[in-house]
Each structure stands twice: as structure tokens, then as C-alpha cells.
Motif scaffolding. Sequence first.
Motif, mmCIF file in Angstrom:
data_model
loop_
_atom_site.group_PDB
_atom_site.id
_atom_site.type_symbol
_atom_site.label_atom_id
_atom_site.label_comp_id
_atom_site.label_asym_id
_atom_site.label_seq_id
_atom_site.Cartn_x
_atom_site.Cartn_y
_atom_site.Cartn_z
ATOM 1 N N ASP A 154 15.381 2.599 8.241
ATOM 2 C CA ASP A 154 14.071 3.104 8.656
ATOM 3 C C ASP A 154 12.975 2.815 7.636
ATOM 4 O OD1 ASP A 154 15.112 4.168 10.998
ATOM 5 O OD2 ASP A 154 15.685 6.051 10.017
ATOM 6 N N LYS A 155 13.304 2.107 6.579
ATOM 7 C CA LYS A 155 12.334 1.851 5.529
ATOM 8 C C LYS A 155 11.224 0.935 6.027
ATOM 9 C CE LYS A 155 12.143 0.716 0.591
ATOM 10 N NZ LYS A 155 12.943 0.303 -0.593
ATOM 11 N N LYS A 156 9.987 1.300 5.724
ATOM 12 C CA LYS A 156 8.839 0.531 6.132
ATOM 13 C C LYS A 156 7.940 0.243 4.927
ATOM 14 C CE LYS A 156 9.354 -0.093 10.568
ATOM 15 N NZ LYS A 156 9.445 -1.465 11.132
ATOM 16 N N ILE A 157 7.332 -0.941 4.923
ATOM 17 C CA ILE A 157 6.398 -1.338 3.879
ATOM 18 C C ILE A 157 5.016 -1.485 4.519
ATOM 19 C CG2 ILE A 157 5.905 -2.978 2.037
ATOM 20 C CD1 ILE A 157 8.664 -1.665 1.830
ATOM 21 N N VAL A 195 5.654 -3.357 7.976
ATOM 22 C CA VAL A 195 6.721 -4.334 8.215
ATOM 23 C C VAL A 195 8.010 -3.827 7.598
ATOM 24 C CG1 VAL A 195 5.072 -6.247 8.230
ATOM 25 C CG2 VAL A 195 6.259 -5.648 6.102
ATOM 26 N N SER A 196 9.121 -4.454 7.964
ATOM 27 C CA SER A 196 10.413 -4.119 7.362
ATOM 28 C C SER A 196 10.584 -4.891 6.066
ATOM 29 C CB SER A 196 11.553 -4.446 8.328
ATOM 30 O OG SER A 196 11.544 -5.823 8.641
ATOM 31 N N PRO A 197 11.400 -4.387 5.126
ATOM 32 C CA PRO A 197 11.548 -5.036 3.822
ATOM 33 C C PRO A 197 12.078 -6.459 3.884
ATOM 34 C CG PRO A 197 12.410 -2.795 3.756
ATOM 35 C CD PRO A 197 12.125 -3.099 5.193
ATOM 36 N N VAL A 235 0.825 -1.211 0.000
ATOM 37 C CA VAL A 235 0.000 0.000 0.000
ATOM 38 C C VAL A 235 0.859 1.261 0.000
ATOM 39 C CG1 VAL A 235 -1.762 1.282 1.283
ATOM 40 C CG2 VAL A 235 -1.860 -1.216 1.191
ATOM 41 N N GLU A 236 1.989 1.207 0.695
ATOM 42 C CA GLU A 236 2.857 2.392 0.801
ATOM 43 C C GLU A 236 4.265 1.938 1.122
ATOM 44 O OE1 GLU A 236 3.161 6.635 3.296
ATOM 45 O OE2 GLU A 236 1.623 5.146 3.792
ATOM 46 N N VAL A 237 5.242 2.677 0.581
ATOM 47 C CA VAL A 237 6.648 2.471 0.906
ATOM 48 C C VAL A 237 7.171 3.785 1.469
ATOM 49 C CG1 VAL A 237 8.929 1.857 0.038
ATOM 50 C CG2 VAL A 237 6.891 0.790 -0.964
ATOM 51 N N SER A 238 7.711 3.753 2.674
ATOM 52 C CA SER A 238 8.157 4.989 3.323
ATOM 53 C C SER A 238 9.512 4.787 3.983
ATOM 54 C CB SER A 238 7.133 5.452 4.369
ATOM 55 O OG SER A 238 6.961 4.459 5.364
ATOM 56 N N GLY A 239 10.231 5.908 4.201
ATOM 57 C CA GLY A 239 11.509 5.850 4.885
ATOM 58 C C GLY A 239 12.627 5.399 3.973
ATOM 59 N N GLU A 240 13.834 5.443 4.514
ATOM 60 C CA GLU A 240 15.019 5.055 3.765
ATOM 61 C C GLU A 240 15.914 4.200 4.653
ATOM 62 O OE1 GLU A 240 15.653 5.571 0.657
ATOM 63 O OE2 GLU A 240 13.981 6.916 0.198
ATOM 64 N N GLY A 241 16.712 3.348 3.999
ATOM 65 C CA GLY A 241 17.691 2.548 4.722
ATOM 66 C C GLY A 241 17.069 1.692 5.791
#
Length: 430
Positions: free
Chosen positions: A312-315, A328-330, A304-310
Motif C-alpha cells: 500500500d506504499k505510495k510516493i 505513484v508506487s515505489p 513530497v510525501e511517503v505514505s503507507g506500508e508494503g
Amino acid sequence: MLKWMKKPYVIIGVGVGVGVVTCVIKVLQWQNTNSEISTTTNDKISRIIKIPKGLVGHVLGRGGQTIRSIREKSKARISFSDSENEFTIATISGFPESVEEAADLINEIILNRHACITKEILLNETITDSVWKNISSIRQICDLSRAKIIFDFNPSKGKASQVKIVIKGKKEEVDAAVEMVDELVAQVEVNTSSKQTHVAGRALPENLPLHTNALQNFPVEKLTPSNSDGYQEVYVSAIVNPNKFWVQIAGSKSIQLDKLATEMTEFYNEGKNKDKFRPNYINVGDVVAAIFEVDNSWYRAEVVEVSGEGSDKKISLFYLDFGDSADVSPDVVCLIKPDFLSIPFQAIECSLYDVAPIGEEWTEEALDAFEKMAYVARWKIVMAKPIQKPVQNGEKLNNTIQLVQIIDTNTDRNINISEELVVRGFAKFV
């Protein structure tokens, strides 16, 4: 409602249920004139019980097993004669306590057996053919559950690809038979679909990771009532509010989903498989396999959404078989394997028919009440009736949202959840 007797049908049963349909009237007659007591010599007595014809088989039991058990337990002598048209006469002889015990055991059987119920299962004809070929399994279901199973090969108009199974007997017998039929059907459906996985109208190689563009228009399960009253057994799996929640179809569909989740979890928990199906990139709209951290199992989900980087990235995910959402984390997201697309997505988005919140939004108290009444995520069956209505509250409905009535049949009285919300002051009719 489907019509009967226009084509041959097959009845498979234990044989002792003949005449059960007429037994309710006879039992009422039997309750008033069921026994006579007379004395004999040596302090022994004789008691006569009139048993409705259709219930004699239940008193005798398969191969006479039940009546032998009653004789052994009570130490009474029991004989049968057919001197009356509507009843069979059971004569019980022995000491008073033995006769009374035997009579109580027979009476209990008669009173319990006259209350029969009926359940219907509607299947695709191709599935029914496969099930029917395994005749030994159907016979085993009859033997184990003691229910009567009727196959109706005369589908209603417009349902030429469907066949109805009618199961009759006591509630516990019918419930046991339904569960076993569901398991058999689920196994047939899984075996049939696993031979070749089809997505978007074409077969896919068995071990090839599947990318998003192959999943466009992949089917979502639909409510197709299996009973003549228009209702279908479902679980309410997740909610936002009474106008936005998700259900799963109970029965063979839920069995298939449980099997699928187990297989996915076993597959993706193996490091080599997880590495092979690890995505190089994740985009919004991708359909993936992902862990649901509440139970640490793997399920099918949409990004639904991909946010943050490195780090801190969240799916943000929507779980397509349950209606839940989670971040969740990638590293717990993988490409979906085609094998795991053998059944449609199971979460069906629904809205209660003709109700709205009292104010602008649903209150926390209303949400709590609905969650309890619908047994959300507690995997208790409720009855859902799909309603065809293109507009609600003056707005055109999304085609993917199914309007429903939900009835809770788990209590002493059937509860229409929409009406109950209104009675409790949480909702209004619209």
C-alpha cells in the motif's frame, strides 16, 4: 531596448528583401495607381503593373523561379523595366484571360509580402559563438525559411554575456526560422552541457547514481524576456489556480526538455538500468526519476510525501519540469542519473499579477475559464511578462514565485488574461 549600430553586425538573408521596411507606404501608393490596360491587335491586350522597388525580388523569386512559374501558368508574356524611381514597371501581354491571371498572381505576391513581422531571440554569447561557428546551418535556415536573420553583437548594458538574434520576414517565414534556430540552439546547448554534468558547482562521474544531497540548490529555469517589450513565449503546463501555476519557456528550452524526456524514458525502460538505479529507501525531498502514468514516460520529480506500508506504499511526487503532481508506487521511482541533470528544472511557478478571487477562494468556473484561456497543457504559446514586486495582497512573496502578466496572442485580438478574468466576474484587481 537594445541599441543598434554601435558595433558591427552581420546580416544573412536571401537578398530579395532589400527595402522591405519602406514598402508599406509604397504599397499604399501602388494600390491606387498600380496598373494600366491597353489593347493591341489580334484580341490581345497589354497591362502595366507598378511594383514597389523593394518587392521586385519577391515577384521574381530566387533565380527567377516565381516569375517563370507565373509565365507558365498564365501563358502571358511579362517584361520588366525601371523607368520610375519608386516603382519597377511590369508589362504583361497576351490574351485577356492570361493577362488577368498573371496580374492577379503578381498582385497577390505584392499584397502578401509587404506585411513583415520581427521576432527576437536572446542567447548567451557562448551559445551564439557555437552556433555562429556552424555558418552553413545559419545559411541553410535562411534558404529554407527565406527570412532575414540579423546578429546584434552589441548587448545592452548589464547583459554583456548575451547576444540578440533578430529575425524578419513574413509570419510563416519568421515562424519557420525561429523553429529552426531553436532546434539548432537546443542541440548546441545539449551537446555543450552533456560533455560534463555539473551539480552544486562540481562535476560528477557520468554513470554514478546521484543522491539527494548533491541536488541542493539545483537551478530552476527563470523567465528572461527575449523581446524588447519584456515578454517571453511560454507554455502554461499545470495549474492550481490563477495565483499558482507553472510555465515552461518555449523554444530551445522545450526542445531540450523533449529530448531529455525521450532519453530518460528509453534509459529507465531497460530492466538492467531500472534495477541499477532502484533506490534502497525514499525520503521526502529526494529528487528522483519517475513515471508519469498519464503518458507512461519518465521525468524528473521531487518526493513530497511517503505514505503507507508494503504493497500500500505510495510516493507523492511533484514533477519538476511540468508542475504536475501525482501519487505513484515505489516500483516506478528510480535514482536520478547525472546525465539527466544537464538542464535546469523547467517548471517556473507563477502567479497572475494584481488579481485575486472575488470570494475567499477561486471558483470552479474561474479555474475552468483560466485553464481554457491559458491553454493549460495544450502546448499553445502565450506571452508572459515577469513583474518585479516583492508584495502581493499585503503578503511578502516567496522568492520562487514569479508574478506575471499573461497575454493570449492566438486570437483576433490580444487578450490580457487578468483583465479578462475581471471582466467575466471571476476575479478582482488588488
